[in-house]
Design an enzyme around this catalytic site. Structure first.
Site, short mmCIF file in Angstrom:
data_model
loop_
_atom_site.label_atom_id
_atom_site.label_comp_id
_atom_site.label_asym_id
_atom_site.label_seq_id
_atom_site.Cartn_x
_atom_site.Cartn_y
_atom_site.Cartn_z
N TYR A 137 0.85 -1.19 0.00
CA TYR A 137 0.00 0.00 0.00
C TYR A 137 0.88 1.24 0.00
O TYR A 137 1.79 1.35 0.84
CB TYR A 137 -0.88 0.04 1.26
CG TYR A 137 -2.07 -0.89 1.23
CD1 TYR A 137 -3.32 -0.44 0.78
CD2 TYR A 137 -1.98 -2.20 1.67
CE1 TYR A 137 -4.42 -1.27 0.78
CE2 TYR A 137 -3.08 -3.04 1.66
CZ TYR A 137 -4.31 -2.58 1.21
OH TYR A 137 -5.39 -3.39 1.21
N TYR A 171 -3.15 -9.87 0.13
CA TYR A 171 -2.26 -9.06 0.95
C TYR A 171 -1.71 -9.88 2.11
O TYR A 171 -2.45 -10.48 2.88
CB TYR A 171 -3.01 -7.84 1.50
CG TYR A 171 -2.11 -6.94 2.30
CD1 TYR A 171 -1.22 -6.08 1.67
CD2 TYR A 171 -2.10 -6.99 3.69
CE1 TYR A 171 -0.35 -5.29 2.40
CE2 TYR A 171 -1.25 -6.20 4.43
CZ TYR A 171 -0.38 -5.35 3.78
OH TYR A 171 0.48 -4.57 4.50
N ARG A 192 -4.62 -11.96 3.63
CA ARG A 192 -5.98 -11.51 3.35
C ARG A 192 -6.22 -11.78 1.87
O ARG A 192 -5.32 -11.58 1.05
CB ARG A 192 -6.12 -9.99 3.56
CG ARG A 192 -5.85 -9.53 5.00
CD ARG A 192 -6.74 -8.33 5.32
NE ARG A 192 -8.11 -8.73 5.15
CZ ARG A 192 -9.08 -7.97 4.65
NH1 ARG A 192 -8.83 -6.74 4.26
NH2 ARG A 192 -10.30 -8.42 4.53
N HIS A 195 -8.37 -7.62 -2.32
CA HIS A 195 -9.56 -6.80 -2.08
C HIS A 195 -9.34 -5.37 -2.53
O HIS A 195 -8.22 -4.87 -2.53
CB HIS A 195 -9.95 -6.81 -0.60
CG HIS A 195 -8.84 -6.38 0.32
ND1 HIS A 195 -7.81 -7.22 0.69
CD2 HIS A 195 -8.59 -5.19 0.93
CE1 HIS A 195 -6.98 -6.56 1.49
NE2 HIS A 195 -7.42 -5.31 1.65
N HIS A 197 -10.53 -1.57 -1.44
CA HIS A 197 -11.18 -0.80 -0.38
C HIS A 197 -12.02 0.26 -1.05
O HIS A 197 -11.57 0.92 -2.01
CB HIS A 197 -10.15 -0.10 0.50
CG HIS A 197 -9.41 -1.02 1.41
ND1 HIS A 197 -9.86 -1.34 2.68
CD2 HIS A 197 -8.25 -1.70 1.26
CE1 HIS A 197 -8.99 -2.16 3.26
NE2 HIS A 197 -8.01 -2.39 2.41
C1 MBD Z 1 -5.26 -4.82 5.18
O1 MBD Z 1 -5.00 -4.56 3.89
C2 MBD Z 1 -6.53 -4.67 5.58
O2 MBD Z 1 -7.43 -4.26 4.66
C3 MBD Z 1 -6.90 -4.93 6.89
C4 MBD Z 1 -8.31 -4.80 7.34
C5 MBD Z 1 -5.94 -5.34 7.80
C6 MBD Z 1 -4.65 -5.47 7.40
C7 MBD Z 1 -4.30 -5.22 6.09
FE FE Z 2 -6.52 -3.80 2.80
#
Ligand code: MBD
Ligand code: FE
Length: 255
Positions: A137, A171, A192, A195, A197
């Site tokens: 990110y 991620y 994760r 996704h 956001h």
């Molecule tokens: C992430 O990219 C995220 O969206 C959340 C909720 C927690 C850690 C990393």
């Molecule tokens: Fe995230």
């Protein structure tokens, strides 16, 4: 120095916390060494700046589930630790800011925003952010320019939007620090599912903070942060030299 006043909500929550904490400690029965190890670990969590990460991975989902149980409209999901305010306002045709040779598969993401009665919500502010093709990110774990893959734009008169970006990848939350240490101890992987956001703002409606997930992702069932909701799933289609995906969103009236 600002004056700190009595806050009955904090009192109320602390009383509850203390009650459950004592029951929990009675049952878990940690010894003193375990307690001091925990305090050292929590201190590292704070000092390394991983406290928001840890909170959003392990706590935020439960807060949201309790807040939004049985309500109409799109299910909220985690804001997470990587939101940055003030992303650039984009001009049409919308394209999230990206580097000249941004890696990754091109993605055309579209959707509509409606109210709970199915009426389109024109001029809704859409705020989107995501990881890059290396799983980083901007402004956090990447050396990309600030606001890379972050942007804001508006729905049209039909509540419709379309934006060019890249396909996010799963991620992996940082594993080198205290959060990773903890994950290893509980034998939980750090992933994760991929996704997007996305946050929607429209006057008179509850701000909707949510995420979009993609069918077939290998981490959907075991998201370390428990952010996946069935209504937030979309599917990637082949559009030639890019992928496309869409999802429709429903905002609730403000209470
Ligand atoms: C992430 O990219 C995220 O969206 C959340 C909720 C927690 C850690 C990393
Ligand atoms: Fe995230």
């Amino acid at each position: 120095m600002s004056e700190t006043k009595t806050n009955t909500r904090v009192s109320e929550i602390f009383d509850l916390f203390y009650k459950h904490l004592n029951n929990f400690l009675k049952e878990a029965n940690p010894n003193h060494e375990e307690y001091t190890e925990f305090v050292k670990w929590a201190d590292r969590l704070g000092r390394t700046g991983e406290l928001p990460l840890f909170m959003d991975v392990f706590i935020e989902s439960s807060v949201l589930k309790n807040m939004y149980a049985d309500k109409p409209g799109t299910e909220p999901s985690l804001l997470g630790p990587y939101y940055v305010e003030g992303a650039p306002i984009l001009e049409k045709p919308y394209k999230l800011p990206m580097r000249e040779n941004e890696k990754g598969e091109k993605l055309k993401f579209s959707g509509t925003v409606k109210d709970v009665n199915g009426e389109p919500l024109a001029n809704t502010l859409v705020d989107m952010w995501q990881d890059d093709a290396d799983g980083y990110y901007s402004s956090f774990d990447s050396d990309a320019p600030p606001y890379n893959l972050r942007g804001r734009f508006y729905t049209d008169e039909n509540g419709y939007f379309e934006v060019d970006t890249i396909v996010p990848i799963p991620y992996q939350i940082p594993t080198a620090g205290p959060t990773g240490e903890f994950l290893k101890m509980i034998d939980q992987h750090p992933y994760r599912p991929a996704h997007l956001h996305i946050m929607f703002k429209h006057k008179g409606y509850e701000t909707l903070i949510t995420q979009v997930f993609f069918e077939g992702d290998e981490w959907l069932e075991s998201d370390v942060a428990d952010g996946v909701r069935p209504s937030l799933m979309t599917k990637l289609y082949d559009g030639g030299d890019y992928k496309k995906a869409s999802l429709d969103f429903v905002m609730r009236n403000e209470e």
